[in-house]
Design a protein around this motif. Structure first.
Motif, PDB file in Angstrom:
ATOM      1  N   LEU A 193      77.361  37.120   0.799  1.00 29.31           N
ATOM      2  CA  LEU A 193      76.744  36.050   0.014  1.00 29.31           C
ATOM      3  C   LEU A 193      76.480  36.468  -1.434  1.00 29.31           C
ATOM      4  N   PRO A 194      75.754  37.582  -1.688  1.00 29.76           N
ATOM      5  CA  PRO A 194      75.595  37.990  -3.091  1.00 29.76           C
ATOM      6  C   PRO A 194      76.921  38.348  -3.743  1.00 29.76           C
ATOM      7  N   LEU A 195      77.869  38.854  -2.958  1.00 32.17           N
ATOM      8  CA  LEU A 195      79.182  39.161  -3.511  1.00 32.17           C
ATOM      9  C   LEU A 195      79.886  37.885  -3.962  1.00 32.17           C
ATOM     10  N   TYR A 196      79.797  36.834  -3.148  1.00 29.97           N
ATOM     11  CA  TYR A 196      80.404  35.551  -3.513  1.00 29.97           C
ATOM     12  C   TYR A 196      79.747  34.992  -4.774  1.00 29.97           C
ATOM     13  N   VAL A 205      80.108  46.258  -2.339  1.00 28.30           N
ATOM     14  CA  VAL A 205      81.527  46.505  -2.627  1.00 28.30           C
ATOM     15  C   VAL A 205      81.808  48.002  -2.643  1.00 28.30           C
ATOM     16  N   ALA A 206      80.949  48.750  -3.339  1.00 29.26           N
ATOM     17  CA  ALA A 206      81.153  50.198  -3.452  1.00 29.26           C
ATOM     18  C   ALA A 206      81.066  50.876  -2.089  1.00 29.26           C
ATOM     19  N   MET A 207      80.116  50.460  -1.257  1.00 24.96           N
ATOM     20  CA  MET A 207      79.965  51.050   0.069  1.00 24.96           C
ATOM     21  C   MET A 207      81.237  50.860   0.891  1.00 24.96           C
ATOM     22  N   ARG A 244      81.229  36.811  -7.753  1.00 28.24           N
ATOM     23  CA  ARG A 244      82.680  37.010  -7.671  1.00 28.24           C
ATOM     24  C   ARG A 244      83.330  37.078  -9.048  1.00 28.24           C
ATOM     25  N   ARG A 245      82.795  36.369 -10.013  1.00 30.04           N
ATOM     26  CA  ARG A 245      83.369  36.409 -11.356  1.00 30.04           C
ATOM     27  C   ARG A 245      83.175  37.781 -11.995  1.00 30.04           C
ATOM     28  N   VAL A 246      82.006  38.372 -11.750  1.00 22.10           N
ATOM     29  CA  VAL A 246      81.749  39.720 -12.280  1.00 22.10           C
ATOM     30  C   VAL A 246      82.741  40.707 -11.687  1.00 22.10           C
ATOM     31  N   LEU A 247      82.954  40.611 -10.383  1.00 18.81           N
ATOM     32  CA  LEU A 247      83.892  41.514  -9.722  1.00 18.81           C
ATOM     33  C   LEU A 247      85.317  41.285 -10.200  1.00 18.81           C
ATOM     34  N   LYS A 248      85.700  40.033 -10.363  1.00 23.55           N
ATOM     35  CA  LYS A 248      87.048  39.711 -10.820  1.00 23.55           C
ATOM     36  C   LYS A 248      87.293  40.236 -12.226  1.00 23.55           C
ATOM     37  N   ASN A 249      86.313  40.075 -13.101  1.00 27.40           N
ATOM     38  CA  ASN A 249      86.468  40.502 -14.494  1.00 27.40           C
ATOM     39  C   ASN A 249      86.461  42.019 -14.652  1.00 27.40           C
ATOM     40  N   VAL A 305      69.164  58.699 -17.228  1.00 26.96           N
ATOM     41  CA  VAL A 305      70.344  58.812 -18.106  1.00 26.96           C
ATOM     42  C   VAL A 305      70.682  57.473 -18.751  1.00 26.96           C
ATOM     43  N   ARG A 306      69.741  56.529 -18.671  1.00 28.51           N
ATOM     44  CA  ARG A 306      69.801  55.230 -19.356  1.00 28.51           C
ATOM     45  C   ARG A 306      70.951  54.342 -18.893  1.00 28.51           C
ATOM     46  N   VAL A 307      71.208  54.375 -17.606  1.00 31.76           N
ATOM     47  CA  VAL A 307      72.161  53.431 -17.022  1.00 31.76           C
ATOM     48  C   VAL A 307      71.378  52.187 -16.624  1.00 31.76           C
ATOM     49  N   LYS A 308      71.562  51.109 -17.373  1.00 28.42           N
ATOM     50  CA  LYS A 308      70.801  49.893 -17.138  1.00 28.42           C
ATOM     51  C   LYS A 308      71.644  48.756 -16.579  1.00 28.42           C
ATOM     52  N   ASP A 309      72.945  48.823 -16.763  1.00 28.69           N
ATOM     53  CA  ASP A 309      73.819  47.749 -16.307  1.00 28.69           C
ATOM     54  C   ASP A 309      73.750  47.625 -14.784  1.00 28.69           C
ATOM     55  N   PRO A 310      73.433  46.447 -14.234  1.00 28.78           N
ATOM     56  CA  PRO A 310      73.315  46.297 -12.785  1.00 28.78           C
ATOM     57  C   PRO A 310      74.610  46.568 -12.031  1.00 28.78           C
ATOM     58  N   VAL A 311      75.750  46.305 -12.674  1.00 26.91           N
ATOM     59  CA  VAL A 311      77.041  46.585 -12.033  1.00 26.91           C
ATOM     60  C   VAL A 311      77.196  48.086 -11.827  1.00 26.91           C
ATOM     61  N   ALA A 312      76.930  48.853 -12.878  1.00 20.17           N
ATOM     62  CA  ALA A 312      77.064  50.302 -12.801  1.00 20.17           C
ATOM     63  C   ALA A 312      76.056  50.904 -11.830  1.00 20.17           C
ATOM     64  N   ARG A 313      74.822  50.410 -11.852  1.00 17.66           N
ATOM     65  CA  ARG A 313      73.797  50.939 -10.954  1.00 17.66           C
ATOM     66  C   ARG A 313      74.145  50.648  -9.495  1.00 17.66           C
ATOM     67  N   GLY A 314      74.597  49.422  -9.231  1.00 22.85           N
ATOM     68  CA  GLY A 314      74.959  49.075  -7.864  1.00 22.85           C
ATOM     69  C   GLY A 314      76.133  49.895  -7.356  1.00 22.85           C
ATOM     70  N   LEU A 315      77.149  50.087  -8.205  1.00 22.19           N
ATOM     71  CA  LEU A 315      78.317  50.872  -7.799  1.00 22.19           C
ATOM     72  C   LEU A 315      77.930  52.315  -7.504  1.00 22.19           C
ATOM     73  N   ALA A 316      77.082  52.888  -8.347  1.00 19.40           N
ATOM     74  CA  ALA A 316      76.670  54.277  -8.153  1.00 19.40           C
ATOM     75  C   ALA A 316      75.891  54.442  -6.852  1.00 19.40           C
TER      76      ALA A 316
END
Length: 229
Positions: A76-79, A207-209, A82-87, A170-181
């Motif tokens: 559900l959150p992935l759907y 997605v990362a998991m 989906r645009r963030v993941l596609k881009n 280390v100042r990683v604030k982007d939610p995409v980067a934090r979630g992937l890590a």
């Protein structure tokens, strides 16, 4: 009597989780991580009331069964994202692949530095993916599946506690980067913490998991021998 104990264990677990989650959201302190703190609370209550692991086992099995639907619910959150993941599909794939390779190499290097035996090193290698896949990788590679399962749980616990702190440091604030890590290094527990941070971070953690599990399963049989003595 067994039904009463079963219901009590379910209520205890849910109550501990909700209480610790509220504390975590209120204070945002690493040691108030819901998984870590609720585990300590459940152990303390069982010890104080004379409860045993056998008493808790039926409730544990029921909640473990719910992990399947909970994992599917990550769709559900992935759907919604989906645009963030596609881009950012290429950076996502590259990041998870590099993260999977790096975490295996790092833990094997640390294990070799500590003088661990080869079987323990093999058991350590797949520590950052979910238990069923990690255990099978370990078994096929000559490791100790039970030891691998323990390493996976410990990795998830430590990563979900320290991961957000280190990312912030280390100042990683982007939610995409934090979630992937968090999803790459700490599998389901990291993804759960990412979901607390926000829907986008949680979606990327899911997605990362999944990708890390696939990548590790494919590369481990060839990658581990290259890194082992």
């Amino acid at each position: 009597m067994k039904l009463v104990v079963f219901a009590a264990c379910l209520v205890l677990t849910l109550g501990c989780y909700l209480a610790t989650r509220a504390l975590f959201l209120r204070f945002r302190q690493p040691l108030l991580n819901p998984v870590f703190l609720s585990t300590l609370m459940i152990i303390a209550v069982l010890q104080a009331t004379g409860g045993t692991l056998a008493d808790y086992q039926p409730a544990k099995e029921t909640m473990t069964f719910l992990l399947g639907p909970a994992t599917v619910a990550l769709a559900l959150p992935l759907y919604n994202n989906r645009r963030v993941l596609k881009n950012q599909a290429l950076p996502v794939l590259a990041g998870v692949l590099c993260g999977s390779l790096a975490t295996i190499a790092a833990v094997l290097w640390a294990g070799r530095l500590a003088g661990f035996a080869r079987s323990i090193l093999i058991s350590l290698g797949p520590k950052s993916v979910t238990v069923p896949i990690a255990v099978e990788i370990s078994r096929l590679s000559g490791g100790e599946p039970a030891l691998t399962a323990a390493f996976v749980v410990a990795t998830g616990m430590i990563g979900s506690i320290l991961g957000p702190v280190l990312l912030t440091a280390v100042r990683v604030k982007d939610p995409v980067a934090r979630g992937l890590a968090l999803g790459t290094v700490s599998h389901g527990q990291g993804t759960a913490v990412a979901l607390i941070e926000g829907e986008t971070a949680g979606a990327m953690g899911g997605v990362a998991m999944a990708l890390a599990a696939v990548f590790t399963a494919l590369i481990a049989p060839y990658y581990l021998p290259l890194l082992l003595p």
